[in-house]
Scaffold this motif. Structure first.
Motif, mmCIF file in Angstrom:
data_model
loop_
_atom_site.group_PDB
_atom_site.id
_atom_site.type_symbol
_atom_site.label_atom_id
_atom_site.label_comp_id
_atom_site.label_asym_id
_atom_site.label_seq_id
_atom_site.Cartn_x
_atom_site.Cartn_y
_atom_site.Cartn_z
ATOM 1 N N UNK A 11 0.731 -1.255 0.094
ATOM 2 C CA UNK A 11 -0.159 0.106 0.125
ATOM 3 C C UNK A 11 0.939 1.251 -0.091
ATOM 4 N N UNK A 12 0.185 2.363 -0.319
ATOM 5 C CA UNK A 12 0.697 3.554 -0.135
ATOM 6 C C UNK A 12 0.198 4.422 1.150
ATOM 7 N N UNK A 13 0.956 4.998 1.880
ATOM 8 C CA UNK A 13 0.772 5.444 3.205
ATOM 9 C C UNK A 13 1.041 6.927 3.244
ATOM 10 N N UNK A 14 0.472 7.537 4.203
ATOM 11 C CA UNK A 14 0.926 8.998 4.720
ATOM 12 C C UNK A 14 0.750 9.212 6.091
ATOM 13 N N UNK A 15 1.470 10.144 6.699
ATOM 14 C CA UNK A 15 1.589 10.237 8.311
ATOM 15 C C UNK A 15 1.176 11.695 8.524
ATOM 16 N N UNK A 16 0.792 11.851 9.643
ATOM 17 C CA UNK A 16 0.540 13.176 10.362
ATOM 18 C C UNK A 16 1.588 13.394 11.103
ATOM 19 N N UNK A 17 2.106 14.812 11.312
ATOM 20 C CA UNK A 17 3.013 15.333 12.430
ATOM 21 C C UNK A 17 2.414 14.742 13.639
ATOM 22 N N UNK A 18 3.172 14.441 14.630
ATOM 23 C CA UNK A 18 2.886 14.033 16.034
ATOM 24 C C UNK A 18 2.489 15.298 16.892
ATOM 25 N N UNK A 19 1.241 15.008 17.397
ATOM 26 C CA UNK A 19 1.015 15.898 18.661
ATOM 27 C C UNK A 19 1.143 15.306 19.896
ATOM 28 N N UNK A 20 2.113 15.909 20.567
ATOM 29 C CA UNK A 20 2.289 15.484 21.977
ATOM 30 C C UNK A 20 1.582 16.061 23.099
ATOM 31 N N UNK A 21 1.226 15.097 24.122
ATOM 32 C CA UNK A 21 0.365 15.229 25.160
ATOM 33 C C UNK A 21 1.128 15.309 26.400
ATOM 34 N N UNK A 22 0.258 15.708 27.367
ATOM 35 C CA UNK A 22 1.139 15.613 28.710
ATOM 36 C C UNK A 22 1.236 14.125 29.106
ATOM 37 N N UNK A 23 1.854 14.035 30.315
ATOM 38 C CA UNK A 23 2.109 12.639 31.055
ATOM 39 C C UNK A 23 2.713 11.581 29.865
ATOM 40 N N UNK A 24 3.566 12.004 28.951
ATOM 41 C CA UNK A 24 4.477 11.146 27.995
ATOM 42 C C UNK A 24 3.579 10.497 27.181
ATOM 43 N N UNK A 25 2.340 11.270 26.553
ATOM 44 C CA UNK A 25 1.546 10.444 25.741
ATOM 45 C C UNK A 25 1.637 11.372 24.310
#
Length: 203
Positions: free
Chosen positions: A146-160
């Motif tokens: 397949x052909x894929x794409x990714x989003x930017x990472x959104x960092x949350x609090x509590x190491x998430x």
């Protein structure tokens, strides 16, 4: 007076270095996440999995695809394409508003990034997977997954963190991964299935 200016200058310079350090750290963490999610998600579909001789030789092999999928021992040589541009998740969309309301995610503002370019050289894919340039005719290639794409990472609090990976022509495939870092490793806390057609971004 000069001393005051010097203190201000030091604060400005140290602040700039702090931002650069944080961005570098974010960048490294992002690639940890991209490698984790890509290696977890990019895999054969049910037809390709059943043709994988490594799985056929296992006593646990079953027609139950979910059982096959949990083994994650695909050994055939597979090909895939991934877009090198990363998109920004738009939390103004009703779908994401619903998820925020449900899970009460709290982002870390300075880490909420805009669209960017994925450095494919930093992606560490399993040895039996080969990245190829995308063409529509790739779908005719044996073991093209397949052909894929990714989003930017959104960092949350509590190491998430949150990150999406979606697949072209897949209806509801891929998803929004809610991750947590525990003992230095990222783990999937929850995977929320999404239909890529809810976004305006196009492949």
């Amino acid at each position: 007076m000069k001393k005051t200016y010097l203190i201000i200058l030091i604060l400005l310079v140290s602040g700039s270095f702090y931002i650069i350090w944080q961005n570098l750290k974010m960048n490294n963490e992002e690639y940890e996440i991209y490698n984790f999610v890509v290696n977890k998600f990019i895999k054969p579909n049910i037809v390709e999995a059943k043709n994988d001789k490594a799985l056929q030789n296992l006593e646990e092999f079953s027609d139950d695809f979910y059982k096959i999928d949990t083994l994650n021992l695909y050994k055939n040589n597979y090909k895939y394409s991934i877009k090198d541009s990363l998109y920004k998740i738009s939390f103004s969309h009703p779908f994401y508003q619903q998820q925020i309301g449900k899970f009460e995610w709290e982002t870390i503002p300075y880490r909420f990034a805009n669209s960017s370019i994925l450095d494919l050289k930093r992606m560490k894919i399993k040895s039996n997977y080969e990245k190829i340039i995308f063409k529509e005719s790739n779908y005719k290639i044996r073991n093209f997954v397949g052909y894929y794409k990714l989003s930017r990472v959104v960092f949350l609090k509590n190491n998430e963190a949150l990150v999406e990976i979606i697949k072209k022509y897949a209806g509801t495939d891929g998803g929004l991964y809610w991750l947590k870092k525990s003992n230095g490793k990222w783990e999937v806390k929850k995977r929320i299935l999404i239909d890529y057609r809810i976004r305006n971004e196009s492949f």
